[in-house]
Design an enzyme around this catalytic site. Structure first.
Site, PDB file in Angstrom:
ATOM      1  N   VAL A 133       1.721   7.139  -1.526  1.00 39.41           N
ATOM      2  CA  VAL A 133       2.940   6.456  -1.096  1.00 39.41           C
ATOM      3  C   VAL A 133       3.075   6.526   0.428  1.00 39.41           C
ATOM      4  CG1 VAL A 133       5.467   6.399  -1.276  1.00 39.41           C
ATOM      5  CG2 VAL A 133       4.086   6.831  -3.311  1.00 39.41           C
ATOM      6  N   CYS A 134       2.736   7.657   1.019  1.00 40.70           N
ATOM      7  CA  CYS A 134       2.838   7.812   2.477  1.00 40.70           C
ATOM      8  C   CYS A 134       1.894   6.846   3.188  1.00 40.70           C
ATOM      9  CB  CYS A 134       2.520   9.245   2.884  1.00 40.70           C
ATOM     10  SG  CYS A 134       3.647  10.473   2.188  1.00 40.70           S
ATOM     11  N   SER A 135       0.707   6.703   2.673  1.00 42.37           N
ATOM     12  CA  SER A 135      -0.277   5.790   3.244  1.00 42.37           C
ATOM     13  C   SER A 135       0.208   4.341   3.143  1.00 42.37           C
ATOM     14  CB  SER A 135      -1.613   5.967   2.518  1.00 42.37           C
ATOM     15  OG  SER A 135      -2.598   5.145   3.086  1.00 42.37           O
ATOM     16  N   THR A 146       3.157   3.809   5.601  1.00 43.08           N
ATOM     17  CA  THR A 146       2.730   3.739   7.003  1.00 43.08           C
ATOM     18  C   THR A 146       1.985   2.444   7.283  1.00 43.08           C
ATOM     19  OG1 THR A 146       2.667   6.144   7.055  1.00 43.08           O
ATOM     20  CG2 THR A 146       1.521   4.981   8.837  1.00 43.08           C
TER      21      THR A 146
END
Length: 166
Positions: free
Chosen positions: A59-61, A64
């Site tokens: 999810v972070c990837s 971003t």
């Protein structure tokens, strides 16, 4: 008081919850060249601050990369992604993913950003997923503390807030 969970389990956020209308707190973080960056380094710009627990997770990837693409179409908006990852890991990730339109910033050294923005998870020493839009006068104009850290933020609302900020 913000209620946040990580994998369904409640976590404790250190620091104070920010609200729309608050003066954005200063912070000291490191960029990928190990240089200190503070809020004043982005003076006069609108800041969309995307906060992620760890850049190397799914999810972070996605978050971003999404804001990196959107940043290309935002005028006078500096997109910042802040995590507790080491600057070296952020730099490697940035190069692998061809991220050039936002700044990746590391809060690993002191957790200063995390505490000042009320997103430092006490139990994990990670940052809770959140979005802040700060106008050119450093007033907070949008806040989203994602209630479950593993969920996505509301990208559209955050982008709309950044476009409307002055």
């Amino acid at each position: 008081m913000v209620q946040v969970t990580f994998g369904g389990d409640p976590v404790t956020l250190l620091g104070s919850e920010l609200k729309v209308g608050d003066q954005a707190p200063d912070f000291t973080v490191l960029n990928n060249d190990l240089e200190e960056k503070t809020l004043s380094d982005y003076k006069g710009k609108i800041k969309l601050i995307s906060v992620v627990p760890s850049i190397d997770t799914g999810v972070c990837s996605i978050q971003t990369n999404r804001f990196n693409e959107e940043a290309k179409q935002l005028e006078n908006v500096q997109v910042l992604t802040v995590s507790m990852d080491l600057p070296f890991a952020q730099k490697r990730w940035r190069e692998v993913n061809n991220v050039e339109s936002l700044n990746l910033l590391s809060d690993h050294r002191e957790g200063n950003f995390g505490e000042n923005y009320g997103v430092l998870i006490k139990e994990l020493r990670l940052l809770a997923r959140s979005i802040f839009v700060v106008d050119s006068n450093d007033k907070v104009t949008y806040v989203e503390y994602v209630n479950e850290v593993t969920n996505h933020p509301d990208y559209d609302k955050a982008l709309e807030a950044a476009r409307k900020a002055e």
